[in-house]
Write an enzyme that holds these catalytic residues in place. Sequence first.
Site, short mmCIF file in Angstrom:
data_model
loop_
_atom_site.label_atom_id
_atom_site.label_comp_id
_atom_site.label_asym_id
_atom_site.label_seq_id
_atom_site.Cartn_x
_atom_site.Cartn_y
_atom_site.Cartn_z
N GLU A 70 6.81 -0.16 3.96
CA GLU A 70 5.87 -1.15 4.15
C GLU A 70 4.67 -1.02 3.14
O GLU A 70 4.23 -1.97 2.27
CB GLU A 70 5.34 -1.32 5.39
CG GLU A 70 6.32 -1.54 6.44
CD GLU A 70 7.23 -2.79 6.40
OE1 GLU A 70 6.94 -3.71 5.55
OE2 GLU A 70 8.19 -2.79 6.83
N HIS A 80 6.21 -1.91 -0.41
CA HIS A 80 5.84 -3.34 -0.62
C HIS A 80 4.55 -3.76 -0.93
O HIS A 80 4.51 -4.58 -2.11
CB HIS A 80 6.19 -4.20 0.80
CG HIS A 80 7.48 -4.41 1.05
ND1 HIS A 80 8.81 -4.72 0.24
CD2 HIS A 80 8.16 -4.30 2.38
CE1 HIS A 80 9.79 -4.68 0.79
NE2 HIS A 80 9.53 -4.64 2.11
N HIS A 89 13.00 -5.10 -2.00
CA HIS A 89 14.10 -4.40 -1.55
C HIS A 89 15.18 -4.15 -2.72
O HIS A 89 15.32 -5.02 -3.53
CB HIS A 89 14.75 -4.97 -0.51
CG HIS A 89 14.09 -5.33 0.74
ND1 HIS A 89 13.62 -6.60 1.41
CD2 HIS A 89 13.24 -4.35 1.48
CE1 HIS A 89 13.20 -6.35 2.53
NE2 HIS A 89 12.88 -4.87 2.61
#
Length: 409
Positions: free
Chosen positions: A184, A187, A193
Amino acid sequence: MDLKMLLIFIAFLLPSVLGFPIQDNYENSTATTESTQVTTEEDIYDSPSPAETDSEDELIFNRILEVNKDSSQYLQEGDIVPRRSRSAINCRNCYWPQSRDGIVRIPYVLDPTYEENHVKGIREAMAEFETLTCINFVKRKTERDYLIIRSADGCWSNYGKVGGGQTISVMKGGCMWKGIIQHELDHALGFLHEHSRSDRDKYVRIMWEYISPADRPDFKKFENSNNLGLPYDYSSVMHYGPHTFTNTTGKATIVPVPDGSVHIGQRLGLSNLDVAKINRLYNCSRCSTIIDAAFGSLKSANYPRNYSDNTNCVWLIRTRSRKISLHFRAFELRTTRGCQGDYVKVYDGSSKYSTVLMDKTCGSQIPTDVVSSSNLMLIEFVTDGADTASGFQATFTSAKIQRRFKIRN
């Protein structure tokens, strides 16, 4: 069953027993996984090939999906908060600013409801970024843009910097695993991804027949993604597992090509290529290597020739729930008072905040063996701008951690 047959049977079972992974869970205990790859400083772009089984691997990623299935937050690709306007790919303002000293400092605040073990786990996950890259997570003072890490309803994050206070949800009881926390955080740094890369069709085949129509957008390919000139990484902490979003039990949704036996996906921690991508995106000049192996070797650059001036390199050794024993086979560093010039330092953990096992060491006397208390060990090698020497060469092995249990009456 005679003795010979019994020994054959045990030999057959042993690899399976040793191959069972133990995950980093900050609700309980800490451990990682290993592979048989031997990595050295020159192999910085070689990511390890995870040895865990598909079912165990997907247990971690499916934890994200399982936790998020009841989330009130609208999510894309399972755990990404969609942007309201700007493109998730063509967004020049999505990256965190770099200071003049080359460090990218990202302010954050933590949910006050987190308990001590939760805070410790989150900070340990952050510390690996700080050790291996130029990303530093710092407690917020008055900064306008910052991360709000809280226990919301799931494991999710925004893509990149969105401005103001942005939430990363790390829910207590469901998301407290180092690999998930790093996933996380990655990100929030601006990474999607791995299977979303524009060149993914050269490396994986998406099995659309086993993906329900509602889940197919989660396998979107971004034709204009910035791949940073680095290879596709099957073992990235950002990669889906092989059975993610499958609608047919036992059928994979992502198959490696051309070799379908290649292991994909994990949530155990950053891979070497994850680290390389962060450093390239943020223009970091860091020398860092992750070694996921039960045994192996490492050496200073150019060994046995002289190492370079102004070096600062680290090796992070990770094994599967095993203590690590480090043995120096050769050692020749320039001697200075207090070893303030060139030195090797060893930590009992994955960051420079960990307990010191071997303090700054220089000279020509080979150090005694160093043994970690867990499955993580960090080796730091620093040189100044003066004279150099041949450096060092070391090997490491691992042994099962003996756990003690108290018997209560």
